[in-house]
Design a protein around this motif. Sequence first.
Motif, PDB file in Angstrom:
ATOM      1  N   GLU A  30       0.835  -1.209   0.000  1.00 24.02           N
ATOM      2  CA  GLU A  30       0.000   0.000   0.000  1.00 24.02           C
ATOM      3  C   GLU A  30       0.866   1.253   0.000  1.00 24.02           C
ATOM      4  O   GLU A  30       0.557   2.235  -0.679  1.00 24.02           O
ATOM      5  CB  GLU A  30      -0.925  -0.002   1.210  1.00 24.02           C
ATOM      6  N   TRP A  31       1.940   1.234   0.767  1.00 24.07           N
ATOM      7  CA  TRP A  31       2.828   2.394   0.801  1.00 24.07           C
ATOM      8  C   TRP A  31       3.461   2.633  -0.569  1.00 24.07           C
ATOM      9  O   TRP A  31       3.512   3.765  -1.049  1.00 24.07           O
ATOM     10  CB  TRP A  31       3.932   2.191   1.841  1.00 24.07           C
ATOM     11  N   VAL A  32       3.930   1.564  -1.194  1.00 20.64           N
ATOM     12  CA  VAL A  32       4.586   1.700  -2.497  1.00 20.64           C
ATOM     13  C   VAL A  32       3.620   2.228  -3.542  1.00 20.64           C
ATOM     14  O   VAL A  32       3.977   3.084  -4.360  1.00 20.64           O
ATOM     15  CB  VAL A  32       5.190   0.344  -2.937  1.00 20.64           C
ATOM     16  N   GLU A  33       2.378   1.741  -3.530  1.00 15.78           N
ATOM     17  CA  GLU A  33       1.371   2.223  -4.489  1.00 15.78           C
ATOM     18  C   GLU A  33       1.205   3.733  -4.372  1.00 15.78           C
ATOM     19  O   GLU A  33       1.143   4.453  -5.380  1.00 15.78           O
ATOM     20  CB  GLU A  33       0.041   1.523  -4.239  1.00 15.78           C
ATOM     21  N   ALA A  34       1.112   4.241  -3.146  1.00 15.90           N
ATOM     22  CA  ALA A  34       0.922   5.679  -2.934  1.00 15.90           C
ATOM     23  C   ALA A  34       2.156   6.474  -3.335  1.00 15.90           C
ATOM     24  O   ALA A  34       2.049   7.579  -3.892  1.00 15.90           O
ATOM     25  CB  ALA A  34       0.580   5.941  -1.467  1.00 15.90           C
ATOM     26  N   ILE A  35       3.344   5.913  -3.081  1.00 18.66           N
ATOM     27  CA  ILE A  35       4.591   6.608  -3.440  1.00 18.66           C
ATOM     28  C   ILE A  35       4.751   6.673  -4.955  1.00 18.66           C
ATOM     29  O   ILE A  35       5.121   7.717  -5.514  1.00 18.66           O
ATOM     30  CB  ILE A  35       5.796   5.913  -2.780  1.00 18.66           C
ATOM     31  N   VAL A  36       4.467   5.567  -5.642  1.00 22.43           N
ATOM     32  CA  VAL A  36       4.572   5.552  -7.104  1.00 22.43           C
ATOM     33  C   VAL A  36       3.590   6.546  -7.714  1.00 22.43           C
ATOM     34  O   VAL A  36       3.901   7.232  -8.702  1.00 22.43           O
ATOM     35  CB  VAL A  36       4.320   4.130  -7.647  1.00 22.43           C
ATOM     36  N   ALA A  37       2.414   6.670  -7.124  1.00 25.18           N
ATOM     37  CA  ALA A  37       1.429   7.626  -7.636  1.00 25.18           C
ATOM     38  C   ALA A  37       1.964   9.047  -7.584  1.00 25.18           C
ATOM     39  O   ALA A  37       1.583   9.898  -8.399  1.00 25.18           O
ATOM     40  CB  ALA A  37       0.123   7.521  -6.845  1.00 25.18           C
ATOM     41  N   MET A  38       2.875   9.316  -6.648  1.00 24.75           N
ATOM     42  CA  MET A  38       3.420  10.664  -6.510  1.00 24.75           C
ATOM     43  C   MET A  38       4.361  11.036  -7.644  1.00 24.75           C
ATOM     44  O   MET A  38       4.672  12.210  -7.847  1.00 24.75           O
ATOM     45  CB  MET A  38       4.158  10.785  -5.178  1.00 24.75           C
ATOM     46  N   LEU A  39       4.839  10.049  -8.400  1.00 22.10           N
ATOM     47  CA  LEU A  39       5.727  10.355  -9.525  1.00 22.10           C
ATOM     48  C   LEU A  39       5.023  11.205 -10.571  1.00 22.10           C
ATOM     49  O   LEU A  39       5.662  11.942 -11.323  1.00 22.10           O
ATOM     50  CB  LEU A  39       6.223   9.059 -10.170  1.00 22.10           C
ATOM     51  N   ASP A  40       3.688  11.109 -10.631  1.00 23.49           N
ATOM     52  CA  ASP A  40       2.920  11.831 -11.640  1.00 23.49           C
ATOM     53  C   ASP A  40       2.151  13.012 -11.061  1.00 23.49           C
ATOM     54  O   ASP A  40       1.303  13.588 -11.732  1.00 23.49           O
ATOM     55  CB  ASP A  40       1.916  10.883 -12.310  1.00 23.49           C
ATOM     56  N   VAL A  41       2.421  13.350  -9.810  1.00 26.04           N
ATOM     57  CA  VAL A  41       1.614  14.382  -9.176  1.00 26.04           C
ATOM     58  C   VAL A  41       1.806  15.726  -9.869  1.00 26.04           C
ATOM     59  O   VAL A  41       2.902  16.097 -10.281  1.00 26.04           O
ATOM     60  CB  VAL A  41       1.951  14.497  -7.675  1.00 26.04           C
ATOM     61  N   ASP A  42       0.707  16.431 -10.046  1.00 29.96           N
ATOM     62  CA  ASP A  42       0.728  17.788 -10.588  1.00 29.96           C
ATOM     63  C   ASP A  42       0.320  18.726  -9.458  1.00 29.96           C
ATOM     64  O   ASP A  42      -0.835  18.696  -9.005  1.00 29.96           O
ATOM     65  CB  ASP A  42      -0.260  17.914 -11.752  1.00 29.96           C
ATOM     66  N   PRO A  43       1.255  19.551  -8.958  1.00 31.02           N
ATOM     67  CA  PRO A  43       0.940  20.400  -7.808  1.00 31.02           C
ATOM     68  C   PRO A  43      -0.166  21.404  -8.087  1.00 31.02           C
ATOM     69  O   PRO A  43      -0.752  21.956  -7.162  1.00 31.02           O
ATOM     70  CB  PRO A  43       2.274  21.112  -7.515  1.00 31.02           C
ATOM     71  N   VAL A  44      -0.462  21.632  -9.372  1.00 29.48           N
ATOM     72  CA  VAL A  44      -1.518  22.595  -9.720  1.00 29.48           C
ATOM     73  C   VAL A  44      -2.892  21.932  -9.694  1.00 29.48           C
ATOM     74  O   VAL A  44      -3.861  22.489  -9.171  1.00 29.48           O
ATOM     75  CB  VAL A  44      -1.240  23.210 -11.111  1.00 29.48           C
ATOM     76  N   THR A  45      -2.983  20.716 -10.246  1.00 36.08           N
ATOM     77  CA  THR A  45      -4.293  20.098 -10.412  1.00 36.08           C
ATOM     78  C   THR A  45      -4.611  19.009  -9.395  1.00 36.08           C
ATOM     79  O   THR A  45      -5.774  18.692  -9.173  1.00 36.08           O
ATOM     80  CB  THR A  45      -4.407  19.482 -11.819  1.00 36.08           C
ATOM     81  N   ASP A  46      -3.606  18.417  -8.767  1.00 34.73           N
ATOM     82  CA  ASP A  46      -3.870  17.315  -7.847  1.00 34.73           C
ATOM     83  C   ASP A  46      -4.269  17.830  -6.468  1.00 34.73           C
ATOM     84  O   ASP A  46      -3.781  18.871  -6.003  1.00 34.73           O
ATOM     85  CB  ASP A  46      -2.653  16.402  -7.727  1.00 34.73           C
TER      86      ASP A  46
END
Length: 405
Positions: free
Chosen positions: A165-181
């Motif tokens: 579960e931790w890894v899934e959330a961390i990998v999701a952060m690779l695509d984070v957009d600080p403007v839209t997320d």
Amino acid sequence: MTVTQASSTFQRILDHSSRADPYPLYAELRRTPVARQEDGGYVVSTYREITALLHDPHLSSDAHNLDQPGHALAMRGDTPAFIGLDPPQHDRLRRMAMRHFGPPHSPTLVDDLRPDLNAIVTRLIDDLVSKDEIDIVDDFAYPFPVTVICHLLGVPREDEPRFHEWVEAIVAMLDVDPVTDSEDRVREGARAREDLRAYLAELLESRRGRAGDDLLSRLADDDGPDGRMTDEEIVSTANLLLIAGHETTVNLITNGVLTLLRHPDVLERLRRDPVMIIRTVEELLRYEPPVQLIPWRAAFSDLTVADTVIPKGSRITLVLASGNRDPAYFRDPDRFDPDRPDNQHLGFGAGVHLCFGAPLARLEAQIALNELFRNLESPRLVADPPPYRQSAVLRGPRHLLVRQE
């Protein structure tokens, strides 16, 4: 193509609706080899330009060198892993980790794992052959490399549900957009990172002073030519290897199964000639690389790339998967061809950050694909395209259902 159009093309690539087949969009993107984005960043999409930058000492992997980091994890207070550092700090930590992982100090480590890898794959396949329908991801491609990296690091396999579960959330952060997320998504990724690091720190403490063959035990008490890693450096290294050691291999194996089932002529040749798996995996790394792009690089100084000046401090994204399909370098690049000569793909990156675990990932994929297709009875895809994971960086199917006839 104008800069505005290229920016729009890259945003379409990042959109999940393009995940099943981003390659036509990569072709559009290559019309502007270096494209300035609306947020001030730059996207590089052609093979020669990507390769040059990966070897350029003026390209920084340290997010602190960005003028506007923006990334939720870029300015974190903890010690970054060596993948997020530049020489000489990067070189020192990588050397210290490599002492226990590969040449020159542990030259046979990966090859010595071959019997264990075969045994793990055999156990997994024994559970699959009687099933009419298999999820390649959940039943095979995920448990195999997770078991391997847990063994290497000394992470108890029974703890896998916790760190998954931790890894899934961390990998999701690779695509984070600080403007839209949303802030919730940002906080979830940061919290997962803290939880994983706390878990690894506790595990490290339990290994200190106890002789063991696992990497955590070795690093805990190692005094080599470069000294000893701090606890924070060991945790960062273990964190990197735990995530990278299975996430990318899951995608490589899954993309390999999908590609081979889409190319039955190649699959039939592979069944007749298992040695062909070596060049087949190399072509998979070019054709469907598990890491599609490298985000969050920074310009140490003004850089001129393909007649475009990238100002110091600018964020640079390298689209490896686009470079791998660049017709200016690869002949007939959209064709899956294991016989391709001189296949100098970007599947593992290049330069000082060439993938640390590439030899292990190659061997895992070779064994997994050969053994799987040797044992499955007339497999066929249930759905094509399959559902894809959210990430545009680590691109791969979330599930891949295969039915045996």
